[in-house]
Design a protein around this motif. Structure first.
Motif, short mmCIF file in Angstrom:
data_model
loop_
_atom_site.label_atom_id
_atom_site.label_comp_id
_atom_site.label_asym_id
_atom_site.label_seq_id
_atom_site.Cartn_x
_atom_site.Cartn_y
_atom_site.Cartn_z
N ALA A 146 0.33 -1.56 76.38
CA ALA A 146 1.68 -2.10 76.17
C ALA A 146 1.58 -3.45 75.44
CB ALA A 146 2.39 -2.28 77.50
N LEU A 147 2.20 -3.52 74.27
CA LEU A 147 2.20 -4.75 73.49
C LEU A 147 3.26 -5.72 74.00
CD1 LEU A 147 1.96 -3.09 69.96
CD2 LEU A 147 0.08 -3.98 71.36
N GLU A 148 3.17 -6.97 73.58
CA GLU A 148 4.17 -7.97 73.98
C GLU A 148 5.56 -7.63 73.42
OE1 GLU A 148 3.98 -10.42 76.26
OE2 GLU A 148 2.04 -9.49 76.63
N THR A 149 5.62 -6.81 72.39
CA THR A 149 6.90 -6.42 71.79
C THR A 149 7.48 -5.15 72.43
OG1 THR A 149 5.71 -5.18 70.09
CG2 THR A 149 6.34 -7.46 69.56
N SER A 150 6.89 -4.70 73.54
CA SER A 150 7.36 -3.48 74.20
C SER A 150 8.80 -3.63 74.67
CB SER A 150 6.47 -3.15 75.40
OG SER A 150 5.18 -2.82 74.96
N LYS A 151 9.53 -2.51 74.61
CA LYS A 151 10.92 -2.53 75.09
C LYS A 151 11.30 -1.15 75.59
CE LYS A 151 12.48 -2.56 70.36
NZ LYS A 151 11.46 -3.32 69.76
N ALA A 152 12.34 -1.12 76.39
CA ALA A 152 12.93 0.13 76.88
C ALA A 152 14.42 0.06 76.59
CB ALA A 152 12.68 0.30 78.37
N LEU A 153 15.01 1.21 76.34
CA LEU A 153 16.46 1.29 76.14
C LEU A 153 17.05 1.92 77.39
CD1 LEU A 153 18.75 0.79 74.15
CD2 LEU A 153 18.42 3.12 73.31
N VAL A 154 17.94 1.19 78.05
CA VAL A 154 18.52 1.63 79.32
C VAL A 154 20.01 1.88 79.12
CG1 VAL A 154 18.93 1.04 81.74
CG2 VAL A 154 16.81 0.29 80.60
N THR A 155 20.46 3.09 79.44
CA THR A 155 21.87 3.45 79.36
C THR A 155 22.33 3.86 80.74
OG1 THR A 155 21.56 4.27 77.10
CG2 THR A 155 23.56 4.98 78.26
N GLU A 156 23.40 3.21 81.20
CA GLU A 156 24.00 3.56 82.49
C GLU A 156 25.39 4.11 82.21
OE1 GLU A 156 24.69 1.77 86.93
OE2 GLU A 156 24.72 0.37 85.27
N ILE A 157 25.72 5.22 82.85
CA ILE A 157 27.04 5.86 82.73
C ILE A 157 27.71 5.75 84.09
CG2 ILE A 157 28.26 7.99 82.15
CD1 ILE A 157 25.58 8.81 80.70
N PHE A 158 28.98 5.33 84.12
CA PHE A 158 29.65 5.06 85.39
C PHE A 158 31.15 5.25 85.27
CE2 PHE A 158 28.79 1.30 82.91
CZ PHE A 158 30.03 0.70 82.77
N TRP A 159 31.81 5.40 86.42
CA TRP A 159 33.28 5.48 86.46
C TRP A 159 33.84 4.07 86.44
CZ3 TRP A 159 35.51 9.75 85.31
CH2 TRP A 159 35.03 10.97 85.73
N THR A 160 34.90 3.87 85.68
CA THR A 160 35.63 2.59 85.68
C THR A 160 37.08 2.90 86.06
OG1 THR A 160 36.32 2.73 83.36
CG2 THR A 160 34.20 1.70 83.81
N THR A 161 37.82 1.85 86.34
CA THR A 161 39.24 2.05 86.68
C THR A 161 40.12 1.38 85.65
OG1 THR A 161 39.11 0.11 88.11
CG2 THR A 161 38.90 2.26 89.14
#
Length: 139
Positions: free
Chosen positions: A124-139
């Motif tokens: 893992a390089l210092e430039t490592s990244k992950a893309l996180v997507t959360e799906i949720f209910w809103t009002t």
């Protein structure tokens, strides 16, 4: 690098669309009325040296989480908002792999916080990244 990121985003968008279509079909059965809307949060998470990173906070309205390891090393994920290390994790993603957490796969969805940590021994390089997507209910 940009081409692989764009391809990953397109793939995640297609999978989110499929999940949203499934949720629309099931919405009446889980008690969400016409005022309920589906929201998303898409966040790039950058490597912070050898330190763990927060992926998502706990969310009782969560419908799904998609995490894509966009790095050269392996990425560990813990279903815990306070603890993760090389022996204490729940999932391990290889470079380019994606984790899809939704009720279709797991029958019940984890609603708590999640931590991430890159495996330093896997390249893992210092430039490592992950893309996180959360799906949720809103009002």
């Amino acid at each position: 690098m940009w081409n692989s990121l764009i391809l990953s985003l397109c793939e995640l968008t297609q999978k989110m669309d499929a999940l949203l279509n499934q949720l629309k079909v099931n919405a009446p059965s889980i008690g969400i009325g016409p005022a309920g809307r589906i929201g998303t949060s898409i966040s790039p998470v950058l490597k912070q040296g050898a330190q763990p990173v927060k992926l998502v906070n706990g969310n009782p309205m969560r419908l799904g989480v998609i995490i894509q390891n966009n790095s050269d090393g392996e990425f560990m994920i813990a279903l815990d908002e306070n603890r993760i290390d090389e022996r204490y994790y729940t999932f391990r993603l290889k470079p380019g792999e994606t984790l899809h957490m939704d009720e279709r796969q797991f029958k019940e969805l984890y609603k708590g916080g999640m931590m991430g940590l890159w495996d330093e021994t896997s390249g893992a390089l210092e430039t490592s990244k992950a893309l996180v997507t959360e799906i949720f209910w809103t009002t």
